[in-house]
Design a protein around this motif. Structure first.
Motif, mmCIF file in Angstrom:
data_model
loop_
_atom_site.group_PDB
_atom_site.id
_atom_site.type_symbol
_atom_site.label_atom_id
_atom_site.label_comp_id
_atom_site.label_asym_id
_atom_site.label_seq_id
_atom_site.Cartn_x
_atom_site.Cartn_y
_atom_site.Cartn_z
ATOM 1 N N VAL A 35 0.773 -1.239 0.003
ATOM 2 C CA VAL A 35 0.020 -0.044 0.034
ATOM 3 C C VAL A 35 1.015 1.254 -0.117
ATOM 4 O O VAL A 35 0.247 2.335 -0.439
ATOM 5 C CB VAL A 35 -0.917 0.210 1.232
ATOM 6 N N THR A 36 2.153 1.254 0.444
ATOM 7 C CA THR A 36 3.042 2.458 0.798
ATOM 8 C C THR A 36 3.436 2.903 -0.869
ATOM 9 O O THR A 36 3.888 3.934 -1.192
ATOM 10 C CB THR A 36 4.054 2.213 1.457
ATOM 11 N N LEU A 37 3.223 1.677 -2.039
ATOM 12 C CA LEU A 37 3.466 2.240 -3.153
ATOM 13 C C LEU A 37 2.544 3.158 -3.761
ATOM 14 O O LEU A 37 2.455 3.403 -5.149
ATOM 15 C CB LEU A 37 3.745 0.950 -4.092
ATOM 16 N N LYS A 38 1.185 3.165 -3.168
ATOM 17 C CA LYS A 38 0.234 3.490 -3.562
ATOM 18 C C LYS A 38 -0.355 3.267 -5.020
ATOM 19 O O LYS A 38 -0.428 3.889 -6.164
ATOM 20 C CB LYS A 38 0.344 5.173 -3.825
ATOM 21 N N PRO A 39 -0.727 1.822 -5.107
ATOM 22 C CA PRO A 39 -0.929 1.169 -6.654
ATOM 23 C C PRO A 39 -2.169 1.807 -6.841
ATOM 24 O O PRO A 39 -3.167 2.072 -6.385
ATOM 25 C CB PRO A 39 -0.654 -0.283 -6.018
ATOM 26 N N ASN A 40 -2.260 1.844 -8.436
ATOM 27 C CA ASN A 40 -3.513 2.343 -9.081
ATOM 28 C C ASN A 40 -4.515 1.078 -9.162
ATOM 29 O O ASN A 40 -5.630 1.153 -9.641
ATOM 30 C CB ASN A 40 -3.101 2.786 -10.440
ATOM 31 N N TYR A 41 -3.751 -0.247 -9.261
ATOM 32 C CA TYR A 41 -4.640 -1.594 -9.133
ATOM 33 C C TYR A 41 -3.719 -2.606 -8.559
ATOM 34 O O TYR A 41 -2.605 -3.081 -8.724
ATOM 35 C CB TYR A 41 -4.643 -1.879 -11.088
ATOM 36 N N VAL A 42 -4.679 -3.465 -7.938
ATOM 37 C CA VAL A 42 -4.113 -4.680 -7.212
ATOM 38 C C VAL A 42 -5.063 -5.617 -7.725
ATOM 39 O O VAL A 42 -6.244 -5.477 -7.426
ATOM 40 C CB VAL A 42 -4.083 -4.569 -5.845
ATOM 41 N N ALA A 43 -4.749 -7.044 -8.008
ATOM 42 C CA ALA A 43 -5.546 -7.946 -8.176
ATOM 43 C C ALA A 43 -4.876 -9.193 -7.677
ATOM 44 O O ALA A 43 -3.603 -9.335 -7.502
ATOM 45 C CB ALA A 43 -5.681 -8.304 -9.525
ATOM 46 N N ARG A 44 -5.714 -10.140 -6.958
ATOM 47 C CA ARG A 44 -5.134 -11.268 -6.185
ATOM 48 C C ARG A 44 -5.780 -12.524 -7.114
ATOM 49 O O ARG A 44 -7.044 -12.591 -7.292
ATOM 50 C CB ARG A 44 -5.503 -11.211 -4.696
ATOM 51 N N TYR A 45 -4.907 -13.538 -6.952
ATOM 52 C CA TYR A 45 -5.332 -14.924 -7.579
ATOM 53 C C TYR A 45 -4.873 -16.062 -6.694
ATOM 54 O O TYR A 45 -3.742 -15.966 -5.984
ATOM 55 C CB TYR A 45 -4.526 -14.982 -8.990
ATOM 56 N N ASP A 46 -5.775 -17.147 -6.808
ATOM 57 C CA ASP A 46 -5.470 -18.551 -6.235
ATOM 58 C C ASP A 46 -4.986 -19.393 -7.336
ATOM 59 O O ASP A 46 -5.978 -19.640 -8.391
ATOM 60 C CB ASP A 46 -6.492 -18.918 -5.397
ATOM 61 N N VAL A 47 -3.975 -20.139 -7.232
ATOM 62 C CA VAL A 47 -3.607 -20.689 -8.484
ATOM 63 C C VAL A 47 -3.304 -22.323 -8.143
ATOM 64 O O VAL A 47 -2.669 -22.405 -7.063
ATOM 65 C CB VAL A 47 -2.177 -20.527 -9.233
ATOM 66 N N THR A 48 -4.099 -23.135 -8.358
ATOM 67 C CA THR A 48 -3.923 -24.600 -8.031
ATOM 68 C C THR A 48 -3.383 -25.504 -9.094
ATOM 69 O O THR A 48 -3.983 -25.593 -10.376
ATOM 70 C CB THR A 48 -5.242 -25.139 -7.534
ATOM 71 N N ILE A 49 -2.484 -26.219 -8.925
ATOM 72 C CA ILE A 49 -1.728 -27.146 -9.953
ATOM 73 C C ILE A 49 -1.737 -28.522 -9.735
ATOM 74 O O ILE A 49 -1.565 -28.880 -8.446
ATOM 75 C CB ILE A 49 -0.552 -26.873 -10.074
ATOM 76 N N ASN A 50 -2.328 -29.074 -10.291
ATOM 77 C CA ASN A 50 -2.473 -30.649 -10.120
ATOM 78 C C ASN A 50 -3.481 -31.117 -8.826
ATOM 79 O O ASN A 50 -3.299 -32.262 -8.122
ATOM 80 C CB ASN A 50 -1.226 -31.390 -9.713
ATOM 81 N N GLY A 51 -4.273 -29.984 -8.563
ATOM 82 C CA GLY A 51 -5.236 -30.239 -7.363
ATOM 83 C C GLY A 51 -4.401 -30.204 -6.110
ATOM 84 O O GLY A 51 -5.129 -30.212 -4.926
ATOM 85 N N ALA A 52 -3.287 -29.958 -6.024
ATOM 86 C CA ALA A 52 -2.552 -30.173 -4.604
ATOM 87 C C ALA A 52 -1.639 -29.008 -4.363
ATOM 88 O O ALA A 52 -1.530 -28.565 -3.425
ATOM 89 C CB ALA A 52 -1.796 -31.405 -4.408
ATOM 90 N N VAL A 53 -0.937 -28.461 -5.541
ATOM 91 C CA VAL A 53 -0.032 -27.464 -5.262
ATOM 92 C C VAL A 53 -0.647 -26.142 -5.420
ATOM 93 O O VAL A 53 -1.311 -25.688 -6.316
ATOM 94 C CB VAL A 53 1.167 -27.371 -6.298
ATOM 95 N N ARG A 54 -0.537 -25.295 -4.503
ATOM 96 C CA ARG A 54 -1.218 -23.964 -4.183
ATOM 97 C C ARG A 54 -0.369 -23.009 -4.367
ATOM 98 O O ARG A 54 0.606 -22.704 -3.475
ATOM 99 C CB ARG A 54 -1.995 -23.892 -2.921
ATOM 100 N N VAL A 55 -0.689 -21.819 -5.000
ATOM 101 C CA VAL A 55 0.355 -20.462 -5.216
ATOM 102 C C VAL A 55 -0.284 -19.411 -5.293
ATOM 103 O O VAL A 55 -1.310 -19.460 -5.903
ATOM 104 C CB VAL A 55 1.267 -20.818 -6.544
ATOM 105 N N GLY A 56 -0.283 -18.632 -4.339
ATOM 106 C CA GLY A 56 -0.913 -17.272 -4.472
ATOM 107 C C GLY A 56 -0.373 -16.320 -5.371
ATOM 108 O O GLY A 56 0.762 -16.461 -5.636
ATOM 109 N N ALA A 57 -1.079 -15.362 -6.042
ATOM 110 C CA ALA A 57 -0.370 -14.206 -6.708
ATOM 111 C C ALA A 57 -1.157 -12.921 -6.423
ATOM 112 O O ALA A 57 -2.244 -12.826 -6.404
ATOM 113 C CB ALA A 57 -0.652 -14.859 -8.198
ATOM 114 N N THR A 58 -0.405 -11.987 -6.475
ATOM 115 C CA THR A 58 -0.714 -10.715 -6.639
ATOM 116 C C THR A 58 -0.124 -9.612 -7.660
ATOM 117 O O THR A 58 1.102 -10.028 -7.861
ATOM 118 C CB THR A 58 -0.581 -9.764 -5.171
ATOM 119 N N LEU A 59 -0.874 -8.994 -8.411
ATOM 120 C CA LEU A 59 -0.562 -8.121 -9.285
ATOM 121 C C LEU A 59 -0.690 -6.697 -8.931
ATOM 122 O O LEU A 59 -1.969 -6.352 -8.307
ATOM 123 C CB LEU A 59 -1.112 -8.355 -10.648
#
Length: 175
Positions: free
Chosen positions: A124-148
């Motif tokens: 938040v200190t960067l004062k972003p103009n856009y933030v999006a969050r994602y949940d990525v699941t690979i092979n039904g077991a591997v979980r990765v979160g992502a933020t743009l």
């Protein structure tokens, strides 16, 4: 200001890059879901940046050093999960960069670096103009979160089209 069309395009670009680059093996299923709230907590974060004269895009990939992640990305190799995952994260961000360079000239991409997830609230200190969050699941077991996280220094408006899939070529890019 980032237009709605540009936000949708960024989402499609990330989703295509994630599906094509985050799976360690061809054919492994990869589900990408945009989240409306905060992503599930993860202990570690790999950060990459794509920069232009108009914007700076941070890609944060959140993960835990757990058995499913280690088994999937490291296996029997003699390296850490962070090292292995940083390579995959670099491929994912590179695929995004390839799509974005079609709309923005002179893009630069950082090398990946790892941080503790305790740093994420400070975006938040960067004062972003856009933030999006994602949940990525690979092979039904591997979980990765992502933020743009996108910080714009000029109005951003582009349309990446409906069908954005990363090129699966193995070319080497030098920066």
């Amino acid at each position: 200001m980032i237009s709605e069309r540009a936000k949708e395009s960024l989402g499609r670009i990330f989703s295509g890059a994630a599906r094509s680059r985050l799976p360690a093996r061809d054919g492994d299923p990869c589900e990408v879901v945009e989240l409306r709230g905060e992503p599930p907590p993860h202990a570690q974060v790999v950060v990459l940046t794509i920069s232009s004269m108009q914007f700076r895009l941070l890609l944060l990939l959140h993960f835990d050093d757990d058995a499913p992640m280690r088994d999937y990305y490291v296996g029997e190799a003699e390296r850490t999960l962070t090292e292995a995952f940083m390579e995959v994260a670099n491929l994912c961000c590179g695929a995004m960069n390839q799509q974005l360079v079609q709309h923005f000239a002179d893009l630069g991409m950082s090398t990946p670096y790892a941080l503790s997830s305790a740093c994420v609230p400070y975006l938040v200190t960067l004062k972003p103009n856009y933030v999006a969050r994602y949940d990525v699941t690979i092979n039904g077991a591997v979980r990765v979160g992502a933020t743009l996280c996108v910080c714009a220094s000029a109005p951003i408006d582009f349309d990446a089209g409906e069908s954005v899939e990363a090129d699966s070529g193995g070319e080497l890019e030098l920066f």
